[in-house]
Design an enzyme around this catalytic site. Structure first.
Site, PDB file in Angstrom:
ATOM      1  N   ARG A   1     -22.485 -19.282  -3.238  1.00  0.00           N
ATOM      2  CA  ARG A   1     -22.394 -20.677  -2.801  1.00  0.00           C
ATOM      3  C   ARG A   1     -21.152 -20.866  -1.936  1.00  0.00           C
ATOM      4  O   ARG A   1     -20.067 -20.414  -2.291  1.00  0.00           O
ATOM      5  CB  ARG A   1     -22.333 -21.604  -4.008  1.00  0.00           C
ATOM      6  CG  ARG A   1     -23.586 -21.543  -4.853  1.00  0.00           C
ATOM      7  CD  ARG A   1     -23.558 -22.532  -5.986  1.00  0.00           C
ATOM      8  NE  ARG A   1     -23.461 -23.883  -5.439  1.00  0.00           N
ATOM      9  CZ  ARG A   1     -22.767 -24.866  -6.003  1.00  0.00           C
ATOM     10  NH1 ARG A   1     -22.110 -24.656  -7.129  1.00  0.00           N
ATOM     11  NH2 ARG A   1     -22.727 -26.055  -5.459  1.00  0.00           N
TER      12      ARG A   1
ATOM     13  N   SER B   1     -19.385 -23.495  -1.499  1.00  0.00           N
ATOM     14  CA  SER B   1     -18.346 -24.253  -2.211  1.00  0.00           C
ATOM     15  C   SER B   1     -17.485 -23.346  -3.078  1.00  0.00           C
ATOM     16  O   SER B   1     -16.282 -23.583  -3.236  1.00  0.00           O
ATOM     17  CB  SER B   1     -18.985 -25.334  -3.083  1.00  0.00           C
ATOM     18  OG  SER B   1     -19.660 -26.270  -2.279  1.00  0.00           O
TER      19      SER B   1
ATOM     20  N   ALA C   1     -17.122 -19.967  -2.475  1.00  0.00           N
ATOM     21  CA  ALA C   1     -16.423 -19.067  -1.556  1.00  0.00           C
ATOM     22  C   ALA C   1     -15.166 -19.729  -0.996  1.00  0.00           C
ATOM     23  O   ALA C   1     -14.147 -19.070  -0.787  1.00  0.00           O
ATOM     24  CB  ALA C   1     -17.352 -18.655  -0.420  1.00  0.00           C
TER      25      ALA C   1
ATOM     26  N   LEU D   1     -24.082  -9.860 -11.001  1.00  0.00           N
ATOM     27  CA  LEU D   1     -23.177 -10.475 -10.039  1.00  0.00           C
ATOM     28  C   LEU D   1     -21.877  -9.686 -10.045  1.00  0.00           C
ATOM     29  O   LEU D   1     -21.377  -9.323 -11.108  1.00  0.00           O
ATOM     30  CB  LEU D   1     -22.913 -11.929 -10.436  1.00  0.00           C
ATOM     31  CG  LEU D   1     -24.167 -12.778 -10.667  1.00  0.00           C
ATOM     32  CD1 LEU D   1     -23.812 -14.088 -11.355  1.00  0.00           C
ATOM     33  CD2 LEU D   1     -24.893 -13.014  -9.363  1.00  0.00           C
ATOM     34  N   GLU D   2     -21.353  -9.405  -8.875  1.00  0.00           N
ATOM     35  CA  GLU D   2     -20.096  -8.665  -8.740  1.00  0.00           C
ATOM     36  C   GLU D   2     -19.045  -9.662  -8.266  1.00  0.00           C
ATOM     37  O   GLU D   2     -18.892  -9.898  -7.077  1.00  0.00           O
ATOM     38  CB  GLU D   2     -20.271  -7.528  -7.734  1.00  0.00           C
ATOM     39  CG  GLU D   2     -21.385  -6.570  -8.104  1.00  0.00           C
ATOM     40  CD  GLU D   2     -22.204  -6.138  -6.897  1.00  0.00           C
ATOM     41  OE1 GLU D   2     -21.994  -6.668  -5.791  1.00  0.00           O
ATOM     42  OE2 GLU D   2     -23.059  -5.269  -7.081  1.00  0.00           O
TER      43      GLU D   2
END
Length: 193
Positions: free
Chosen positions: A110, A112, A114, A137-138
C-alpha cells in the site's frame, strides 16, 4: 491484461479463483483485491551467524538458516508486532489464495504504508499459477520510527493476470515446490534449491 473488479468477482463466483475468506465487494477495487495482515510472524536473530553463504554447501546453508531464523511467532488477538527501522521480518496474509494454472497473481504494498517506510515485499511479488496458500510478506522498515503492525490491518493488494494458456508446470504440480500449501511465515528454503 489484468482482471478488472467485475472479472475478479466473476472468477470468484465461478470458483476459478479462490480467496478464503472471500473478500467483501468493498475490498475489490478497480483491478485489485485488498488483503489483510495475518497473525503469524518470523524474525531474524541478530549475530547468530557471521554470514550465510548462499551458494555454499546445502548443509552449511541449512545450519546457518536454522541459527538466524526465529521460531514462528503467533500474535494473540489485539496485540501488535513492532518492526524497527532497518529490520526485516516475515509475516503472512490473513487470506489464503488459490490460483488456477492459467492465472498469475501480483502483490503490491500500500502506498500509504510505503510513505512511512514499510516495504511489504522485498522482491518476491509474483504469485505463481497453481499457487495455493497464504502469501508470505517480506517486511522491511526503511523509515525512521518503529511501526506497529496489527493482524487484520489492510496490508497490500493483489491483482491477477490471465496467461495465454494453462501453465504446463503450475506450482501445485511441481516436485520442487518448496512453499506448497504454506499457511505460516515460512522461512527461506534456499537450501532446497
Amino acid at each position: 491484461m489484468r482482471l478488472c473488479d467485475r472479472d475478479i468477482e466473476a472468477w470468484l463466483d465461478e470458483g476459478r479463483l479462490a480467496i478464503n475468506p472471500r473478500p467483501p465487494v468493498e475490498r475489490i477495487n478497480g483491478a485489485t483485491v485488498d488483503v489483510r495482515l495475518g497473525n503469524k510472524f518470523r524474525t531474524f536473530r541478530g549475530h547468530t551467524a557471521p554470514f550465510i553463504d548462499l551458494s555454499g554447501p546445502k548443509a552449511e546453508v541449512s545450519a546457518a538458516l536454522d541459527r538466524v531464523m526465529s521460531e514462528e511467532i503467533v500474535l494473540p488477538e489485539g496485540e501488535a508486532f513492532f518492526l524497527h527501522p532497518g529490520e526485516l521480518a516475515l509475516a503472512v496474509t490473513y487470506e489464503s489464495v488459490t490460483l488456477p494454472a492459467d492465472l498469475v497473481g501480483w502483490l503490491d504494498g500500500r502506498s500509504s504504508l510505503a510513505r512511512l517506510g514499510l516495504m511489504v515485499h522485498v522482491t518476491a511479488h509474483r504469485i505463481d499459477p497453481g499457487w495455493s496458500g497464504c502469501i508470505v510478506l517480506e517486511f522491511y522498515n526503511s523509515g525512521k520510527l518503529p511501526l506497529a503492525l496489527r493482524p487484520g490491518m489492510p496490508i497490500g493488494a493483489l491483482s491477477f493476470e490471465p496467461l495465454s494458456g494453462p501453465a504446463a508446470r503450475p506450482y501445485n504440480r511441481r516436485e520442487d515446490a518448496k512453499y506448497r500449501d504454506q499457511q505460516g511465515a515460512v522461512a527461506s528454503r534456499i537450501d532446497k534449491d
